[in-house]
Scaffold this motif. Sequence first.
Motif, PDB file in Angstrom:
ATOM      1  N   SER A 154     -10.779   4.896   4.557  1.00 44.85           N
ATOM      2  CA  SER A 154     -11.056   5.909   5.573  1.00 44.85           C
ATOM      3  C   SER A 154     -10.888   7.310   4.979  1.00 44.85           C
ATOM      4  CB  SER A 154     -10.095   5.741   6.757  1.00 44.85           C
ATOM      5  OG  SER A 154      -8.783   6.108   6.364  1.00 44.85           O
ATOM      6  N   ALA A 155     -11.432   8.288   5.676  1.00 41.35           N
ATOM      7  CA  ALA A 155     -11.302   9.680   5.232  1.00 41.35           C
ATOM      8  C   ALA A 155      -9.833  10.097   5.194  1.00 41.35           C
ATOM      9  CB  ALA A 155     -12.105  10.595   6.147  1.00 41.35           C
ATOM     10  N   ALA A 156      -9.042   9.653   6.153  1.00 38.40           N
ATOM     11  CA  ALA A 156      -7.619   9.998   6.179  1.00 38.40           C
ATOM     12  C   ALA A 156      -6.886   9.414   4.972  1.00 38.40           C
ATOM     13  CB  ALA A 156      -6.984   9.509   7.475  1.00 38.40           C
ATOM     14  N   THR A 157      -7.243   8.203   4.598  1.00 42.08           N
ATOM     15  CA  THR A 157      -6.617   7.580   3.430  1.00 42.08           C
ATOM     16  C   THR A 157      -7.009   8.310   2.152  1.00 42.08           C
ATOM     17  OG1 THR A 157      -6.551   5.447   4.557  1.00 42.08           O
ATOM     18  CG2 THR A 157      -6.336   5.409   2.161  1.00 42.08           C
ATOM     19  N   LEU A 158      -8.274   8.695   2.042  1.00 42.89           N
ATOM     20  CA  LEU A 158      -8.702   9.452   0.868  1.00 42.89           C
ATOM     21  C   LEU A 158      -7.966  10.789   0.810  1.00 42.89           C
ATOM     22  CD1 LEU A 158     -10.400   9.661  -1.668  1.00 42.89           C
ATOM     23  CD2 LEU A 158     -12.264  10.580  -0.251  1.00 42.89           C
ATOM     24  N   SER A 159      -7.776  11.414   1.936  1.00 40.52           N
ATOM     25  CA  SER A 159      -7.034  12.673   1.989  1.00 40.52           C
ATOM     26  C   SER A 159      -5.610  12.482   1.453  1.00 40.52           C
ATOM     27  CB  SER A 159      -6.996  13.195   3.427  1.00 40.52           C
ATOM     28  OG  SER A 159      -6.281  14.390   3.492  1.00 40.52           O
ATOM     29  N   HIS A 160      -4.989  11.378   1.828  1.00 42.72           N
ATOM     30  CA  HIS A 160      -3.651  11.051   1.304  1.00 42.72           C
ATOM     31  C   HIS A 160      -3.687  10.908  -0.219  1.00 42.72           C
ATOM     32  CE1 HIS A 160       0.106   8.974   0.515  1.00 42.72           C
ATOM     33  NE2 HIS A 160      -0.601   8.024  -0.046  1.00 42.72           N
ATOM     34  N   HIS A 161      -4.686  10.207  -0.727  1.00 44.02           N
ATOM     35  CA  HIS A 161      -4.806  10.019  -2.176  1.00 44.02           C
ATOM     36  C   HIS A 161      -5.000  11.360  -2.891  1.00 44.02           C
ATOM     37  CE1 HIS A 161      -4.528   5.730  -2.165  1.00 44.02           C
ATOM     38  NE2 HIS A 161      -5.613   5.563  -1.431  1.00 44.02           N
ATOM     39  N   TRP A 162      -5.803  12.256  -2.298  1.00 44.39           N
ATOM     40  CA  TRP A 162      -5.985  13.581  -2.906  1.00 44.39           C
ATOM     41  C   TRP A 162      -4.653  14.317  -2.998  1.00 44.39           C
ATOM     42  CZ3 TRP A 162      -9.733  13.339  -5.745  1.00 44.39           C
ATOM     43  CH2 TRP A 162     -11.034  13.033  -5.355  1.00 44.39           C
TER      44      TRP A 162
END
Length: 101
Positions: free
Chosen positions: A53-61
């Motif tokens: 999800s976009a939220a998970t990618l944001s966490h990874h960033w």
Amino acid sequence: MARTLPQPAREAIEIVTVLQALADPVRLEVIRELSTVTEPRSCSLEAYDVDISAATLSHHWRVLREAGLTTTFVDGRRRWVELRRDDLQARFPGLLDAVLA
């Protein structure tokens, strides 16, 4: 004019934190994709071949930025990311190339 999000200074980048960040398969994949370009790349989910999800990618960033692997630029509502290749090379010569090989 774009601003950058907080990140560690070159001399504060720690190898254990870098390796912990790269231990996640998704983060390793996005670092591999970033390593193929020389210009900042969009942080949007559509720009990467990952099934999250976009939220998970944001966490990874955030994890990658706080580890010192990436720089994130904010320009209005858009965010761009680039690999801190020079900083990583200066701090840990050859590490990034070895991890990406």
